[in-house]
Write an enzyme that holds these catalytic residues in place. Structure first.
Site, PDB file in Angstrom:
ATOM      1  N   HIS A   1     -11.488 -50.989 -19.008  1.00 26.81           N
ATOM      2  CA  HIS A   1     -12.668 -51.795 -19.332  1.00 26.81           C
ATOM      3  C   HIS A   1     -13.843 -50.956 -19.833  1.00 26.81           C
ATOM      4  O   HIS A   1     -14.938 -51.479 -20.068  1.00 26.81           O
ATOM      5  CB  HIS A   1     -13.080 -52.604 -18.088  1.00 26.81           C
ATOM      6  CG  HIS A   1     -13.749 -53.881 -18.408  1.00 26.81           C
ATOM      7  ND1 HIS A   1     -14.988 -54.234 -17.902  1.00 26.81           N
ATOM      8  CD2 HIS A   1     -13.369 -54.902 -19.211  1.00 26.81           C
ATOM      9  CE1 HIS A   1     -15.326 -55.413 -18.375  1.00 26.81           C
ATOM     10  NE2 HIS A   1     -14.374 -55.840 -19.166  1.00 26.81           N
TER      11      HIS A   1
ATOM     12  N   ASP B   1     -18.261 -35.072 -30.696  1.00 28.84           N
ATOM     13  CA  ASP B   1     -18.477 -33.620 -30.619  1.00 28.84           C
ATOM     14  C   ASP B   1     -18.827 -33.142 -29.202  1.00 28.84           C
ATOM     15  O   ASP B   1     -19.776 -32.369 -29.007  1.00 28.84           O
ATOM     16  CB  ASP B   1     -19.585 -33.190 -31.611  1.00 28.84           C
ATOM     17  CG  ASP B   1     -19.163 -33.371 -33.063  1.00 28.84           C
ATOM     18  OD1 ASP B   1     -17.956 -33.283 -33.338  1.00 28.84           O
ATOM     19  OD2 ASP B   1     -20.041 -33.619 -33.915  1.00 28.84           O
TER      20      ASP B   1
ATOM     21  N   LYS C   1     -16.394 -48.846 -22.254  1.00 34.33           N
ATOM     22  CA  LYS C   1     -16.862 -48.957 -23.640  1.00 34.33           C
ATOM     23  C   LYS C   1     -17.704 -47.704 -23.885  1.00 34.33           C
ATOM     24  O   LYS C   1     -18.929 -47.749 -23.798  1.00 34.33           O
ATOM     25  CB  LYS C   1     -17.730 -50.193 -23.869  1.00 34.33           C
ATOM     26  CG  LYS C   1     -17.024 -51.520 -23.697  1.00 34.33           C
ATOM     27  CD  LYS C   1     -17.367 -52.138 -22.383  1.00 34.33           C
ATOM     28  CE  LYS C   1     -16.635 -53.448 -22.188  1.00 34.33           C
ATOM     29  NZ  LYS C   1     -16.810 -53.938 -20.801  1.00 34.33           N
TER      30      LYS C   1
END
Ligand SMILES: [Zn+2]
Length: 240
Positions: A163, A170, A165
């Protein structure tokens, strides 16, 4: 011998002149390096992007102007403009130098898909972790990227939802790993960036929901997220 020649031929003066010119040259080189680094290093960011009902006011206007990612959203007078917020994320992806590690539940947004494609074309190393159901949903860009060669892993053998996000661009540990693989000691200037929040990479998320997304150059946070990504990446390796 004129006075200048006498002056220059003096051993002490000549030594001082050599040292002074060497020091000046070194200083010029350092200044030039600093200038080039400042030109190539991305600007640091520390911002929370909020997606809300105020960001949608100008949405139809942008749509009627053309594609959703048209640069004219930069001129939008709506300071909550959702599409401009989305463009900020796109720009961060466009500035990636070495790596993009994406850990996302749902990814259907075409603008971000195209930005990832551009990064692939630049030779940026991209990895994805996603959810077992959402990765295979009809509009998902995750499988499309996997078909383009982007390695994909996830907790596909369990029912637990992936779940998260977040995305690390870099990250230091990842860049060092890539440098090691390439046997390169001196990376180009780069700036780690973390993108993380409640928003999925979908148009519903960016234009329609109440969501947040933090974009930050904070090294400590970027390192912590990179570390968790690396840990999951190893944990989700399917052993044959
Ligand atoms: Zn707008």
């Amino acid at each position: 011998m004129n006075i200048v020649e006498i002056f220059e031929s003096h051993p002490i003066v000549a030594t001082v002149t050599v040292f002074a010119s060497t020091g000046l040259a070194a200083e010029l080189i350092v200044t030039a390096i600093k200038y080039l680094r400042s030109k190539t290093r991305r600007r640091r960011v520390h911002e929370v992007l909020f997606f809300n009902e105020l960001g949608e006011i100008c949405y139809k206007e942008h749509q009627s102007q053309g594609t959703q990612s048209a640069p004219k959203t930069f001129e939008c007078k709506n300071k909550h403009c959702s599409l401009r917020q989305l463009e900020k994320i796109t720009m961060l992806i466009d500035e990636a130098q070495y790596s993009i590690d994406i850990c996302i539940y749902t990814f259907t947004c075409t603008d971000l898909f195209l930005a990832i494609n551009r990064a692939l074309d630049r030779g940026v190393s991209i990895r994805m972790i996603s959810d077992h159901e959402m990765a295979y949903s009809s509009k998902s860009k995750v499988l499309k990227l996997a078909n383009l060669g982007v390695p994909l892993r996830g907790p596909f053998t369990t029912k637990s939802m992936m779940h998260h996000k977040f995305c690390v661009i870099d990250g230091v540990a990842r860049v060092q790993e890539i440098m090691g693989l390439k046997k390169c000691k001196w990376p180009r200037p780069y700036e780690s960036v973390l993108i993380s929040g409640s928003v999925n990479w979908t148009y519903n998320g960016f234009v329609g929901n109440f969501e947040n997304c933090t974009i930050t150059s904070d090294e400590i946070l970027a390192c912590q997220f990179q570390e968790e990504f690396n840990r999951m990446w190893k944990a989700f390796l399917v052993k044959e």
